[in-house]
Design a protein around this motif. Sequence first.
Motif, PDB file in Angstrom:
ATOM      1  N   PRO A 175     105.124  -8.433  79.761  1.00  0.00           N
ATOM      2  CA  PRO A 175     104.044  -7.971  79.075  1.00  0.00           C
ATOM      3  C   PRO A 175     104.458  -6.470  78.478  1.00  0.00           C
ATOM      4  CG  PRO A 175     102.897  -9.076  80.752  1.00  0.00           C
ATOM      5  CD  PRO A 175     104.493  -9.080  81.009  1.00  0.00           C
ATOM      6  N   TYR A 176     104.944  -5.821  79.455  1.00  0.00           N
ATOM      7  CA  TYR A 176     105.344  -4.219  78.844  1.00  0.00           C
ATOM      8  C   TYR A 176     106.545  -4.338  77.867  1.00  0.00           C
ATOM      9  CZ  TYR A 176     102.587  -2.575  82.554  1.00  0.00           C
ATOM     10  OH  TYR A 176     101.547  -2.271  83.628  1.00  0.00           O
ATOM     11  N   GLU A 228     104.801  -5.241  74.601  1.00  0.00           N
ATOM     12  CA  GLU A 228     104.141  -4.185  73.941  1.00  0.00           C
ATOM     13  C   GLU A 228     104.972  -3.225  73.308  1.00  0.00           C
ATOM     14  OE1 GLU A 228     101.582  -1.987  76.584  1.00  0.00           O
ATOM     15  OE2 GLU A 228     100.709  -3.702  77.781  1.00  0.00           O
ATOM     16  N   HIS A 262      97.641  -8.734  81.779  1.00  0.00           N
ATOM     17  CA  HIS A 262      97.506  -8.021  80.102  1.00  0.00           C
ATOM     18  C   HIS A 262      96.738  -8.974  79.340  1.00  0.00           C
ATOM     19  CE1 HIS A 262     100.652  -5.766  81.844  1.00  0.00           C
ATOM     20  NE2 HIS A 262     100.701  -4.858  80.789  1.00  0.00           N
ATOM     21  N   ASP A 308      95.612  -5.423  75.118  1.00  0.00           N
ATOM     22  CA  ASP A 308      96.839  -4.544  75.594  1.00  0.00           C
ATOM     23  C   ASP A 308      97.813  -4.604  74.451  1.00  0.00           C
ATOM     24  OD1 ASP A 308      95.902  -3.561  78.282  1.00  0.00           O
ATOM     25  OD2 ASP A 308      96.068  -5.588  78.815  1.00  0.00           O
ATOM     26  N   TYR A 309      97.956  -6.041  73.674  1.00  0.00           N
ATOM     27  CA  TYR A 309      99.013  -6.054  72.742  1.00  0.00           C
ATOM     28  C   TYR A 309      98.567  -5.630  71.560  1.00  0.00           C
ATOM     29  CZ  TYR A 309     100.807  -8.994  76.308  1.00  0.00           C
ATOM     30  OH  TYR A 309     101.246  -9.391  77.613  1.00  0.00           O
ATOM     31  N   LYS A 314      96.287  -3.084  70.069  1.00  0.00           N
ATOM     32  CA  LYS A 314      95.598  -1.790  70.461  1.00  0.00           C
ATOM     33  C   LYS A 314      94.605  -1.503  69.505  1.00  0.00           C
ATOM     34  CE  LYS A 314      99.058  -0.324  73.558  1.00  0.00           C
ATOM     35  NZ  LYS A 314      98.497  -0.854  74.817  1.00  0.00           N
ATOM     36  N   SER A 319      97.095  -3.954  63.924  1.00  0.00           N
ATOM     37  CA  SER A 319      98.257  -4.402  64.852  1.00  0.00           C
ATOM     38  C   SER A 319      98.608  -5.917  64.351  1.00  0.00           C
ATOM     39  CB  SER A 319      98.109  -4.371  66.369  1.00  0.00           C
ATOM     40  OG  SER A 319      99.274  -4.750  66.815  1.00  0.00           O
TER      41      SER A 319
END
Length: 322
Positions: free
Chosen positions: A191-192, A195, A249, A253-254, A256, A260
Amino acid sequence: MAGTGASPRPSSPSSPSSPPASRLARAEAFIWSTARVLEQRRFAYHFLAGESDAAADAVETALNAYGTEDDGYGHALEPDLRGPVSQPLHTGHALRVLDTIGRCSGRRADHVCRYLTAVSTPEGALPAVLPSQRGYPHAPFVPVVDDPPSELLATGPVVGLLHRNEVWHAWLFRATEFCWAAVDALKTSHPYEIEAAVAFLDGVPDRPRARAAADRLGRLVREQHLAVLDPARRDTYEVAPGYAPGEHHFPHDYAKAPESLACAWFTDEEMARSLDHLESEQQEDGGWPVNWRHWSPAVVLEARPLVTVEALRTLRAYGRPL
């Protein structure tokens, strides 16, 4: 404290006959009780001062306290990295703050790019953590090595923000190419890293290519179950290797904000459930929790106000009442 001349802030908790405090009022009490000066100034800018120039100046002044002599940022600006030394992750954090107050340009950006040039790898990209962190406390899940590799995690958000603010600097050319190659190479991820890829794609100038790459990443996120689409069943979703138990997540979270590219990955119903879950996460003290691995009480204390400000900004971006 009596006699200071300070402006009165929210009064004591309401009586039983009073209506319940709003989400924002509870968060404000939490911020004034626990936050660093920087997060206090950011909260005031976004939710109390109408995003005025004076409030932006106050945020910038608070951020400057984390500056280092090499044009970077340190001093635990990113709470998981302690100590005075500058790090790329701190600088990425600083750029996000500057972007939210409209100050990510001009001489300030030139100085930051000079720092980025100095700390880049031979590929022209950023490592997450430099060896100078060794000897200072840091999260045990953050590796500190002598020859750190280029990381999309560190480079993508920085490149995306600089492009979005129309910053032009020689450092960006190779860093942008690195990010494109890293995003195109993603077959599995976590996930990070996703992101970070979204932060890059949301800002990079080549919009058709960015949309195509985002479409592919969205399929990857859904196929690999990297987003909890039904919070009521989140215990059935596995967390990524190395993450803390429950470090899930969610769509918000992706994506925001609605603009986006990641927003297209999810249905309106999935996003609504995600935002409902985000609202429900507000704690009794008015703040939002830290869901990554806790390794120091000081880090949790500093990170919760940061998470709280971002939660409120996301809810407001989607038109949720505060």
